[in-house]
Write a protein that holds these residues in place. Structure first.
Motif, PDB file in Angstrom:
ATOM      1  N   LEU A 148       3.781  -0.102   0.894  1.00 40.23           N
ATOM      2  CA  LEU A 148       4.010  -0.612  -0.042  1.00 40.23           C
ATOM      3  C   LEU A 148       4.633  -2.266   0.847  1.00 40.23           C
ATOM      4  CD1 LEU A 148       4.914   1.960  -2.374  1.00 40.23           C
ATOM      5  CD2 LEU A 148       4.217  -0.037  -2.792  1.00 40.23           C
TER       6      LEU A 148
ATOM      7  N   VAL B  52       2.051  -4.183   1.479  1.00 37.51           N
ATOM      8  CA  VAL B  52       1.526  -5.341   0.757  1.00 37.51           C
ATOM      9  C   VAL B  52       2.136  -6.282  -0.152  1.00 37.51           C
ATOM     10  CG1 VAL B  52       1.441  -4.637  -1.731  1.00 37.51           C
ATOM     11  CG2 VAL B  52       0.520  -3.211  -0.873  1.00 37.51           C
ATOM     12  N   THR B  53       3.277  -5.747   0.250  1.00 35.53           N
ATOM     13  CA  THR B  53       5.009  -7.115  -0.611  1.00 35.53           C
ATOM     14  C   THR B  53       4.145  -8.208   0.702  1.00 35.53           C
ATOM     15  OG1 THR B  53       6.607  -6.237   0.585  1.00 35.53           O
ATOM     16  CG2 THR B  53       5.992  -5.999  -1.671  1.00 35.53           C
TER      17      THR B  53
ATOM     18  N   ALA C 265      10.766  -9.032  -5.822  1.00 36.73           N
ATOM     19  CA  ALA C 265      10.180  -7.684  -5.967  1.00 36.73           C
ATOM     20  C   ALA C 265      11.798  -7.694  -7.063  1.00 36.73           C
ATOM     21  CB  ALA C 265      10.682  -6.482  -4.826  1.00 36.73           C
TER      22      ALA C 265
ATOM     23  N   MET D  18      -2.936   2.421  -9.545  1.00 34.94           N
ATOM     24  CA  MET D  18      -1.842   1.838  -8.877  1.00 34.94           C
ATOM     25  C   MET D  18      -2.217   2.964  -7.806  1.00 34.94           C
ATOM     26  SD  MET D  18       0.859   0.663  -7.451  1.00 34.94           S
ATOM     27  CE  MET D  18       1.328   0.631  -5.506  1.00 34.94           C
TER      28      MET D  18
ATOM     29  N   LEU E 294       0.549  -5.121  -6.973  1.00 36.42           N
ATOM     30  CA  LEU E 294       0.631  -3.434  -6.335  1.00 36.42           C
ATOM     31  C   LEU E 294      -0.646  -2.848  -5.531  1.00 36.42           C
ATOM     32  CD1 LEU E 294       4.534  -2.317  -6.174  1.00 36.42           C
ATOM     33  CD2 LEU E 294       3.703  -3.960  -4.444  1.00 36.42           C
TER      34      LEU E 294
ATOM     35  N   TYR F  35      -3.161  -5.264  -4.129  1.00 39.07           N
ATOM     36  CA  TYR F  35      -3.258  -5.683  -2.680  1.00 39.07           C
ATOM     37  C   TYR F  35      -3.507  -4.457  -1.807  1.00 39.07           C
ATOM     38  CZ  TYR F  35      -2.049 -10.723  -3.802  1.00 39.07           C
ATOM     39  OH  TYR F  35      -2.231 -12.094  -3.568  1.00 39.07           O
TER      40      TYR F  35
END
Lengths: 170, 340
Positions: free
Chosen positions: B20, B23-24, B58, B85, B244, B247
């Motif tokens: 995660l 991804v960001t 976020a 997801m 999300l 990516y």
């Protein structure tokens, strides 16, 4: 013990989702329950130690065929409820007949298989390969070569038929 | 106890969180690289050189109003981002980041699990991910998302065929479906499969661009024609989930490409003993470097190429990539039989 609990849980889910598939009014929801049903069938395969079959089940049915179902359902837009037929019971006899036939068939298989010795076909010890996928492949290309080829012929015929139907002039 | 529960749970925790975060930061990297390609600076305001931009994004997405359109199909509308997801995340279970290593006096494998149908698991889980896109478009009850989701799913299904066929030729080479065994096979043959299967690699790269809806195949998100894509009606955190997932899928694809074609955790030229000094760098670092380069390539492509037209995309997929993949598979099989 744990395996039994898992089996009953998965079976209950399979039956529950199957019921939802045929009782839900919204066609898209119905297709979604069918996907959930296939996923639980795959879980059952994993429980039986057939991981290859489980992965193929998800790939072919959940990921492939039902996506096409969903496509069709979305494109024809069945938002409105299906029209009430003048006679809702017109297919009752046919339905009962078909269900009885399937039940009879399942019963026959159960009786037949209970009479057979414990490992009826192709004992695993005779195979020169280990591993789930390898064993499936080995059996398909030795003992079951002809059924396998016939099945592929059938798919080929279906494919050609679809092309002929879709394309009026080739 | 520790080996069966604690360590796997820790591994899952680490992989999920790392994914995660990756991804960001992938989003930030993409904005930066595209900005540099266009002689701009990109995000610069939040933190030095914009490094805190993902945090700001976020927070923004979390506190935004979450709107469900009145005429939407509520259950499906809620489920669609989750369905997108989850497959993108559970695929990481079989990706080998490294071999078994000795960590604090304990043998720890740098992968969560190694199932004997690993590659098939990835393909089948990824094929379920397409439902998220289809259902998002359907449940929104709105024209543009529906068009976009039809485009997206047609595109995904078409390119899945070509990509899966290239995977089959890799399986033929390695003789196994397990991700760890595929890397081991490359180790024992002493060469990355990208050098023996260059055609499969090229098809895989093109196909994975299409499967992740990336430029130049980002028709499902063509703003000019569709106002945004299948997630037009989504806002706030639900939109963030789609973002999300996209990516995360990119990272999955680059990890799979690294494992199958670029030797996974192996150093470059694993067969050449003279390069043994490269083993100082830990194996998982090689994996991360290769995956990063692949991701960078994705961004680079986006900054370079204009978008394809939809019919061109379909023609490329069905009339070029799939026949090429089948031909490659046949040649691989023949060569394999002749050599053995």
């Amino acid at each position: 013990m744990g395996e039994a609990i898992a089996f009953y849980f998965i079976s209950a889910c399979i039956l529950g989702f199957a019921l939802l598939v045929i009782t839900t009014r919204d066609t898209v929801h119905s297709v979604l329950f069918l996907v959930a049903d296939f996923l639980f069938v795959a879980a059952l395969y994993v429980l039986l130690g057939a991981q290859f079959l489980a992965a193929i089940q998800i790939l072919v049915y959940a990921g492939g065929i039902v996506v096409l179902y969903l496509f069709v359902v979305m494109l024809v837009n069945l938002k409105r409820p299906p029209e009430a037929h003048s006679d809702p019971h017109r297919l009752t006899k046919l339905g009962i007949g078909m269900s009885a036939a399937v039940l009879l068939e399942l019963g026959a298989i159960a009786v037949y298989s209970s009479r057979l010795p414990a490992t009826p076909v192709a004992p695993g010890a005779a195979m020169p390969v280990t591993g789930n996928t390898e064993q499936v492949g080995w059996l398909l290309y030795t003992s079951y070569l002809i059924p396998f080829e016939i099945a592929s012929m059938l798919l080929l015929v279906a494919m050609i038929g679809a092309i002929v139907l879709a394309k009026r002039e080739l | 106890m520790i080996d069966t529960f604690v360590i796997p749970l820790l591994k899952i925790l680490i992989v999920l969180n790392a994914t995660l975060v990756a991804v960001t930061y992938m989003v930030l990297l993409e904005r930066k690289v595209i900005a540099w390609a266009q002689s701009r600076l990109g995000p610069m305001r939040v933190g030095p050189y914009g490094v805190l931009q993902p945090v700001a994004d976020a927070i923004k997405l979390m506190i935004k109003e979450d709107i469900t359109p009145v005429r939407a199909d509520k259950w499906v509308f809620t489920a669609a981002p989750i369905i997108s997801m989850v497959p993108a995340l559970i695929v990481y279970a079989v990706i080998p980041f490294g071999p078994v290593v000795n960590l604090f006096g304990r043998q720890v494998s740098l992968y969560i699990t190694d199932i004997n149908v690993g590659l098939l698991y990835i393909v089948s889980v990824a094929s379920v991910g397409v439902y998220g896109i289809i259902l998002a478009g359907y449940a929104s009850n709105s024209k543009f998302p529906l068009l976009a989701s039809l485009r997206a799913s047609a595109q995904l299904i078409s390119y899945e065929v070509a990509v899966t066929l290239t995977l089959v030729s890799v399986i033929l080479m390695s003789g196994s479906l397990s991700m760890v065994s595929i890397v081991r096979a490359q180790e024992s043959s002493g060469v990355w499969y990208v050098f023996v299967q260059p055609v499969a690699f090229v098809i895989f790269v093109i196909g994975s661009l299409a499967e992740t809806n990336r430029a130049p195949f980002d028709m499902p998100e063509a703003e000019q024609e569709l106002t945004g894509g299948f997630h037009t009606e989504y806002s706030g955190m639900r939109f963030a989930l789609f973002f999300l997932a996209e990516y995360a899928n990119m990272i999955v694809v680059s990890s799979v490409a690294t494992t199958l074609f670029l030797g996974g955790w192996l150093r470059p030229f694993p067969g050449v003993a003279a390069l043994g000094f490269l083993d100082i760098i830990p194996s998982w670092t090689w994996f991360l470097i290769k995956s990063f380069l692949f991701l960078y390539f994705f961004i680079w492509i986006r900054a370079t190429l204009p978008r394809y037209r939809y019919d061109q995309l379909m023609r490329l997929g069905w009339k070029m990539l799939i026949p090429l993949a089948i031909a490659n598979l046949v040649v691989t099989g023949i060569v394999k039989v002749l050599l053995s």
